[in-house]
Write an enzyme that holds these catalytic residues in place. Structure first.
Site, PDB file in Angstrom:
ATOM      1  CG  HIS A 117      -0.823  20.324 -40.038  1.00  0.00           C
ATOM      2  ND1 HIS A 117      -1.137  19.099 -39.621  1.00  0.00           N
ATOM      3  CD2 HIS A 117      -0.473  20.166 -42.061  1.00  0.00           C
ATOM      4  CE1 HIS A 117      -0.997  18.268 -41.711  1.00  0.00           C
ATOM      5  NE2 HIS A 117      -0.876  18.689 -42.001  1.00  0.00           N
ATOM      6  CG  ASP A 143      -4.459  21.882 -36.646  1.00  0.00           C
ATOM      7  OD1 ASP A 143      -3.427  21.707 -37.222  1.00  0.00           O
ATOM      8  OD2 ASP A 143      -4.875  20.667 -36.277  1.00  0.00           O
ATOM      9  CG  HIS A 144      -1.260  22.103 -34.291  1.00  0.00           C
ATOM     10  ND1 HIS A 144      -0.786  20.395 -33.261  1.00  0.00           N
ATOM     11  CD2 HIS A 144      -1.871  21.021 -35.369  1.00  0.00           C
ATOM     12  CE1 HIS A 144      -1.559  20.357 -33.206  1.00  0.00           C
ATOM     13  NE2 HIS A 144      -2.132  20.002 -34.236  1.00  0.00           N
ATOM     14  CG  HIS A 154       1.117  14.565 -37.785  1.00  0.00           C
ATOM     15  ND1 HIS A 154      -0.209  14.599 -37.822  1.00  0.00           N
ATOM     16  CD2 HIS A 154       1.058  16.065 -37.967  1.00  0.00           C
ATOM     17  CE1 HIS A 154      -1.210  14.754 -38.458  1.00  0.00           C
ATOM     18  NE2 HIS A 154      -0.334  15.847 -38.490  1.00  0.00           N
ATOM     19  CD  GLU A 202      -2.800  13.106 -32.696  1.00  0.00           C
ATOM     20  OE1 GLU A 202      -4.113  12.842 -32.998  1.00  0.00           O
ATOM     21  OE2 GLU A 202      -2.283  12.321 -33.246  1.00  0.00           O
ATOM     22  CG  HIS A 205      -5.622  17.779 -32.159  1.00  0.00           C
ATOM     23  ND1 HIS A 205      -5.984  16.946 -32.926  1.00  0.00           N
ATOM     24  CD2 HIS A 205      -4.904  18.568 -32.883  1.00  0.00           C
ATOM     25  CE1 HIS A 205      -5.841  17.075 -34.672  1.00  0.00           C
ATOM     26  NE2 HIS A 205      -4.709  18.227 -34.451  1.00  0.00           N
TER      27      HIS A 205
END
Lengths: 622, 685
Positions: A41, A43-44, A127, A173, A385
């Site tokens: 993702h 954001d990672h 996830h 997270e 997160h």
């Protein structure tokens, strides 16, 4: 460095992490041992090409096989969108290729020795496909960084899995720090029902989504439903991207859930039967259809193009992901029920279509976070997160319910956490061997230990206490310039090169037989005043009885001519001049008898107690 | 540590098998089957004729042991049994603690072990090996079942052919297969396990990834590292509290299909068990065209830099040679196909088959010949599908294919394009409708006794245009016996199946072990410079390896260590230990634990050293106790006393009370006390 993501809400330099915190001079290779990316993702991983190609980090980068395979698709998609929006490009397509070349792929549970000290290991995180939690260990200090994870299995992925580890720190997270979610099946049914009603009425369903992850999950769900309901309505994937992504998913099927995994031999679950490619001419084609279009949250691109066409009709349906970043059209649709959306100054979209919000999320809920932290029971926890107020609530829960110190640092804030260290020593064979066998000591509780008064221990407090002496028999020896050594206590003297010596006490004291006789006559009517060998025994026997009355818990051994309690021995002294006797011994008459006592140092207190008991039974104490 | 080599195996399909005793645990390394001994049995089609020809004449001739050339009738006509590792049944299976499997071939005998009563060992296999191994076993069972249909059920548990009088009349070549060189291997024969046994066995297997740590009993940590031989094959490291062992099975540095030999992962171990016997098999075949004699590797010794050396090991062009072999086979196949003959490839090496499929279809395509490729096996479909979902287990070049979104192996595309057809059996209806000759057929089993190969070989054996591609290591004379006379061309080809001997020395240099266990049979062919650290082993001989470490490492938590109360002496500082001892991941750890408050007082004091009487007296006087030394004691006559001044002495205490302190050489102090009112003596020694 764990993860190298970007903020989706910003379009300026704030979208990237502040790398200057790692190194002011830009010497990242020396500042970092490696970069670990948990999943694909943005954001990672979004800032990774920027970090390696623009900032110049050249060290190793680790990610799982699926992440390495799918990350370039994700980054390329993002880069194109950046391009389309006319933002200044931060990295190019070549940058992505070059960056991915530096990535070392890892398998789950594979223990990777990064350098002399650092060891990392990936664990399944659910996830998205290839998402991993990373365990890192340097010397004795160990930690886990969870990345994003899901504690419940979904349509295509399993639940997060990790070993019980000894950890100093867990960084988890906390997207859903306070939410507790119920079963996803109800929500899935809701989604299917909404889709079915729409297509049954001849409407079109738009599912704006990223090409990876959610698209496959929903597609498995729809395929399954289509098969069961025998539906023939076409399902389209907008770009070739998603079709291509399915190719990857097929090869990476081992990273999905057990149920999906088992389909590899017969028909790979990612071989979608009803799925077709979409092209623009089909937008206004008559008849119902379902369309997966990128990007998600309708930030632009094709999903926006289709949305503009389909939104004005009540028959159509738009399903939105559970979470949309503020500022996107998705976010506007979710907040309230707008009838008109202003795209820019000149464009306005009539929104009459139905909106369905997908409420299942690939993130763990608060219960899952608590479960994981409790399972791992680290010495410290850090929340990341998530949203600040919710994180504060969860932090309180972790501290109060689990008793684990917890932090939720703000950006740019540093938290220092102490780590475990061990002192290394060599243990001798004898010690290790003696430790293999249980060596229990039983003793009764004399006093009730207050600290164990509460709960279940209160019962054990009054009763038999079992202690294991194994470790306490070990002696740690430290000598200058040598490694510390652990030996068994029996080996100590050998090691010191000295002999053991014993400290023994001896005491010879007289006792009047008159008194004895008296007592004897009380108890034994057939008395004899002469002290013969047989009589010695009777005397000892009598003392033994006396002692056993006074000392209830002592183990008194009557050995005929002598009496033994632990190391204390008493016998009748037949010597004329015992060295342990009083030199100025007063009574020399035949009436008195000498008792000679021996004991070693460890039973000193006991010895004096016995002596005083024996003396109390004789008339003279001196 | 004890090490026993049970069997040095034979070739790719029969892995070596060893028993290892370490840290009190018994570890079995591999559990293969000797499928080459299937050659003893006749495949079904000739069985019928055999019964007819079993007249008195032939029996008499056999009894008289008239040596003649072997023919198909000499083979055993019965439901085949299977030969396990000959020495394994001498060991009690219930005493095995751990089984480490290093290849799919190394687990074919496992169901025999897991079905024994009281078998409780933990079996570790890599994930890919387990899957492929399971498929191989299932295929073996299904092929055997097919064969059994011809023979019918066995009526007794002791087959006819195993009777001594029957064995005696066997020709010497076959007797050697049945009984072994020393006539001691009859006990190794077993009737095949069932599909249920296989399933049961797989349930007991614990699968691992490469470099995944598995901890047995908190003491041993085993890890698998890629060996490069085949997809999923591995070498093992076994780390115990006192021993670090690396087990090297047949390995290939650079592979065309499987992940490369991860030799760097084996570094840092004290002991290396070298169990790659592949160069032994190579030398036995003198007619092997690909055999190159072992040359001295002196030229390479000057490479001092380890990294350079590691790179040089990987650089060698063995894989190029392998590709040449494949190209050669394909070229031969093409020649046959051109003249209307078919090609039969009964090769059971997954990696080789996958590469051969790619080469073959490439070549057929370029030659514009429309020749179909058939793969016939009950597990082929699953096996082929499996090979495409394991990017973590294949070589770098194929992993790159994953990253660019292409299938790992070309067969996926070829099957889709219907250039390759996969069938479960020769009699499957799809095959009958699709069948077309000439064709190229891949099918099991390499022993030519089981599976589709038997039917096809019967079909083509008299066709001089057809081609049979055999693995080397198969005794072609005996293997082809039932199919004689053979007009078919036979190409026997050896494939790389282990380390070449000249690479052993540089490899050991990189790994830097303190000890090496090396096969005696190979030792004459190689010079290992550090001769003193080498133990040579041979079959069925137990080696005892002395422990290299005297003591065990123990980790003491710093928070606990800081609480210790230390006592200082002249040189040493000592303390009694506290806390709780844990054994975790092969490490002894002392952590602070629950300590009962009253446990310390109960412990007796330990006194040592020779007490100095004068010092004792001064110390006593400091406390207000005065006395005098009386040198003469009862034991004064003894010589010891004369030698050491203060060894034996009596101290008379006058004040405050009368007492006597008796210090003797027998290492104890005796104190006679008249009266002490609750006063404690503190002794300084």
């Amino acid at each position: 460095m764990f993860d190298c993501g970007m903020h989706m809400g910003y379009t300026d330099s704030r979208r990237y992490p502040d790398f200057s915190l790692i190194s002011n001079t830009g010497d990242f290779d020396n500042a970092l041992t490696c970069v670990v990316v948990t999943h694909f993702h943005l954001d990672h991983i979004g800032a990774l090409p920027y970090f390696t190609e623009v900032c110049g980090y050249k060290g190793p980068i680790y990610m799982t096989y699926p992440t390495k395979a799918l990350a370039p698709l994700m980054l390329e998609d993002y880069r194109k969108n950046m391009d389309r929006r006319g933002e200044d490009e931060q990295f190019t397509s070549d940058h992505i290729t070059e960056c991915m070349k530096k990535v070392i792929p890892v398998d789950l549970k594979q223990t990777v020795q990064v350098d002399k000290d650092l060891q990392i290991r990936a664990y399944y995180a659910g996830h998205v496909i290839g998402a991993a939690m990373f365990y890192a260990k340097v010397g004795d200090a160990a930690m886990v960084y969870t990345g994003d994870y899901n504690m419940t299995p979904d349509r295509h992925l399993g639940a997060a899995q990790i070993d019980r580890l000894q950890l100093d720190l867990v960084i988890t997270e906390s997207t859903y720090a306070t939410t507790i979610r119920d079963s996803r099946y109800g929500r899935e049914r809701e989604f299917l029902k909404a889709v079915h009603t729409c297509i049954a009425a001849g409407g079109k369903v738009l599912i704006p989504t990223f090409a990876l992850g959610r698209a496959q999950e929903l597609c498995i769900l729809l395929e399954d439903y289509w098969e069961r309901m025998n539906l023939k309505v076409p399902i389209y994937f907008s770009a070739g991207l998603t079709i291509q992504a399915n190719m990857y998913y097929k090869m990476l099927i081992n990273w999905t859930s057990q149920k999906i995994k088992e389909t590899y031999a017969t028909r790979n679950a990612f071989d979608f039967k009803n799925v077709r490619n979409f092209d623009r001419s089909l937008i206004n084609a008559p008849g119902p259809c379902v369309l997966f279009a990128t990007p998600g949250m309708i930030v632009g691109g094709f999903s926006l193009e289709v949305f503009m066409q389909w939104a004005p009709s009540e028959m159509n349906l738009v399903t939105l992901p559970g979470y949309c970043v503020a500022g996107t059209i998705g976010h506007k649709l979710m907040s309230g029920k707008p009838t008109k959306i202003d795209l820019d100054k000149d464009t306005q979209i009539d929104v009459r279509c139905q909106i369905h919000q997908l409420s299942f999320s690939p993130h763990t809920d608060a219960k899952g976070i608590m479960d994981l932290v409790k399972f791992l029971s680290p010495k410290h926890a850090i929340l990341v997160h998530g949203e600040k107020p919710k994180m504060a609530t969860l932090k309180e829960r972790i501290q109060s319910e689990l008793g684990i110190p917890c932090y939720c640092p703000a950006n740019n804030e540093t938290v220092t956490v102490p780590s475990t260290h061990y002192v290394k020593a060599d243990a001798s064979e004898t010690f290790i061997r003696s430790c293999l066998n249980p060596n229990f000591k039983f003793s009764t509780y004399s006093s009730v230990d207050k600290s164990y008064l509460d709960s279940k221990y209160s019962k054990a407090a009054s009763g038999l206490q079992v202690s294991d002496e194994r470790v306490a028999e070990g002696i740690l020896v430290v000598e200058k310039g040598k490694k510390a050594k652990v030996i068994h206590q029996d080996e100590l003297l050998l090691m010191l090169g000295d002999k053991k010596h014993e400290v023994q006490f001896a005491y010879c004291f007289p006792m009047h037989t008159e008194r004895l006789q008296k007592t004897r006559t009380e108890e034994l009517p057939s008395a004899d005043t002469l002290l013969c060998d047989l009589d010695k025994c009777t005397l000892i026997n009598q003392l033994s009885m006396k002692l056993s009355n006074e000392l209830s818990d002592a183990n008194i051994l009557d050995l005929g001519e002598q009496l033994q309690v632990e190391s204390f021995r008493v016998s009748i002294c037949s010597k004329n001049s015992c060295p342990h006797r009083l030199s100025h011994s007063v009574h020399n008459d035949s009436e008195s008898v000498f008792l000679c006592c021996h004991w070693s140092l460890r039973d000193e207190k006991l010895a004096w107690k016995i002596i005083s008991i024996m003396k109390s039974s004789s008339p003279h104490t001196t | 540590m004890k090490f026993t080599c049970l069997s040095k195996g034979g070739g790719f399909h029969f892995s070596p098998c060893h028993m290892l005793n370490v840290s009190g645990f018994r570890i079995l390394l591999d559990c293969p089957l000797d499928l080459s001994s299937l050659a003893l049995f006749s495949p079904v089609p000739v069985a019928h004729q055999a019964h007819e020809s079993l007249d008195t004449d032939s029996v008499i001739r056999k009894k008289q042991k008239i040596e003649k050339t072997l023919d198909a009738n000499d083979l055993v006509h019965a439901e085949p049994w299977y030969k396990t590792v000959k020495n394994l049944h001498l060991w009690d299976a219930s005493f095995i603690d751990v089984v480490l499997i290093s290849s799919p071939m190394g687990m074919l005998g496992l169901p025999f072990l897991t079905r024994t009563r009281d078998f409780s060992a933990k079996i570790y296999v890599t994930e890919a090996s387990a899957r492929i191994g399971q498929l191989l076993m299932e295929d073996l069972v299904s092929m055997h079942m097919e064969l059994r249909q011809f023979y019918g059920p066995e009526d007794s548990c002791f087959p006819q052919w195993m009777r001594w009088e029957e064995l005696e009349v066997l020709p010497s070549e076959l007797r050697k297969i049945a009984l072994g060189k020393d006539c001691e291997e009859l006990g190794a024969w077993m009737p095949l396990y069932s599909a249920v046994d296989v399933k049961d066995c797989m349930r007991k297997v614990q699968t691992l990834k490469y470099a995944e740590e598995a901890c047995y009993n908190g003491t041993l940590i085993v890890k698998a590292f890629s060996s490069g031989l085949e997809i999923g094959t591995c070498n093992w490291t076994i780390n115990g509290p006192k021993k670090n062992i690396a087990y090297i099975s047949s390995s290939i540095f650079v592979s065309m299909h499987a992940m490369d030999f991860d030799f760097l992962g084996l570094r840092g171990n004290d002991l290396i068990i070298y169990s790659d016997f592949s160069s032994l098999d190579k030398n036995m075949e003198n007619d092997d065209t690909y055999f190159d004699p072992v040359t001295s590797s002196s030229g390479r010794d000057d490479v001092s830099n380890l990294e350079e050396m590691a790179a040089s090991l990987l650089k060698d062009d063995e894989s190029a040679e392998e590709i040449e072999k494949l190209v050669f086979i394909c070229a031969c196949a093409l020649d046959s196909v051109r003249v209307g003959g078919s090609v039969l490839v009964p090769i059971d090496r997954l990696g080789v088959v996958l590469c051969l499929l790619e080469q073959m279809s490439l070549l057929l395509e370029s030659s514009s010949l429309k020749v179909p490729i058939y793969i016939i096996s009950s597990v082929a479909e699953e096996l082929l599908a499996f090979t495409n979902i394991i990017p973590e287990w294949v070589c770098k070049q194929r992993q790159e294919k994953l990253f660019s979104g292409e299938p790992l192996f070309a067969h996926v595309k070829l099957i889709k394009e219907r250039k390759i057809h996969v069938f479960p059996a020769v009699h499957s209806p799809e095959l009958l409708t699709n069948w077309q000759e000439p064709c190229v057929v891949f099918c099991p089993n390499w022993s030519l006794r089981l599976g589709p190969v038997v039917h096809l070989l019967r079909h083509w054996c008299s066709d001089p245009n057809s081609l049979l591609v055999l693995e080397s290591g198969v005794d072609a004379d005996i293997a082809l016996l039932p199919f004689k006379p053979m007009a078919m061309k036979v190409l026997q080809c050896s494939f790389l199946s282990g380390l070449s001997l000249q690479k052993v020395q540089p490899l050991l240099k990189i790994l830097q072990p303190k000890l090496v266990l090396f096969p005696k049979d190979l030792s004459c062919k190689i010079q290992i410079s550090e001769a003193n650290m080498i133990f040579l082993f041979s079959e069925n001989e137990t080696l005892r390896i002395p422990s290299s470490k005297e003591s065990t490492d123990i980790d003491i938590a710093t928070d606990l260590a800081s609480k210790f109360r230390w006592k200082t002496f002249k040189q040493e500082t000592i303390t009694r230990l506290e806390g709780e001892l844990f054994m975790d991941h092969g490490k002894h750890r002392l952590l602070s634990g629950f300590q009962p408050a009253n446990s310390k007082q109960q412990r007796p004091l330990v006194h040592w050293g020779s007490p100095d009487v004068k010092v004792l007296l001064t110390e006593l006087s400091k406390m207000g106790i005065s006395g005098t030394i009386k040198q003469v004691t009862d034991d004064a006559k003894s010589e010891d006393d004369a030698k050491s001044e203060n060894a034996a002495a009596i101290i008379d205490i006058h004040d405050p009370e009368k007492a006597l302190i008796d210090v003797r050489e027998t290492d104890h102090i005796k104190i006679s006390i008249q009266i002490i009112h609750g006063r404690e003596f503190i002794l300084y020694t």
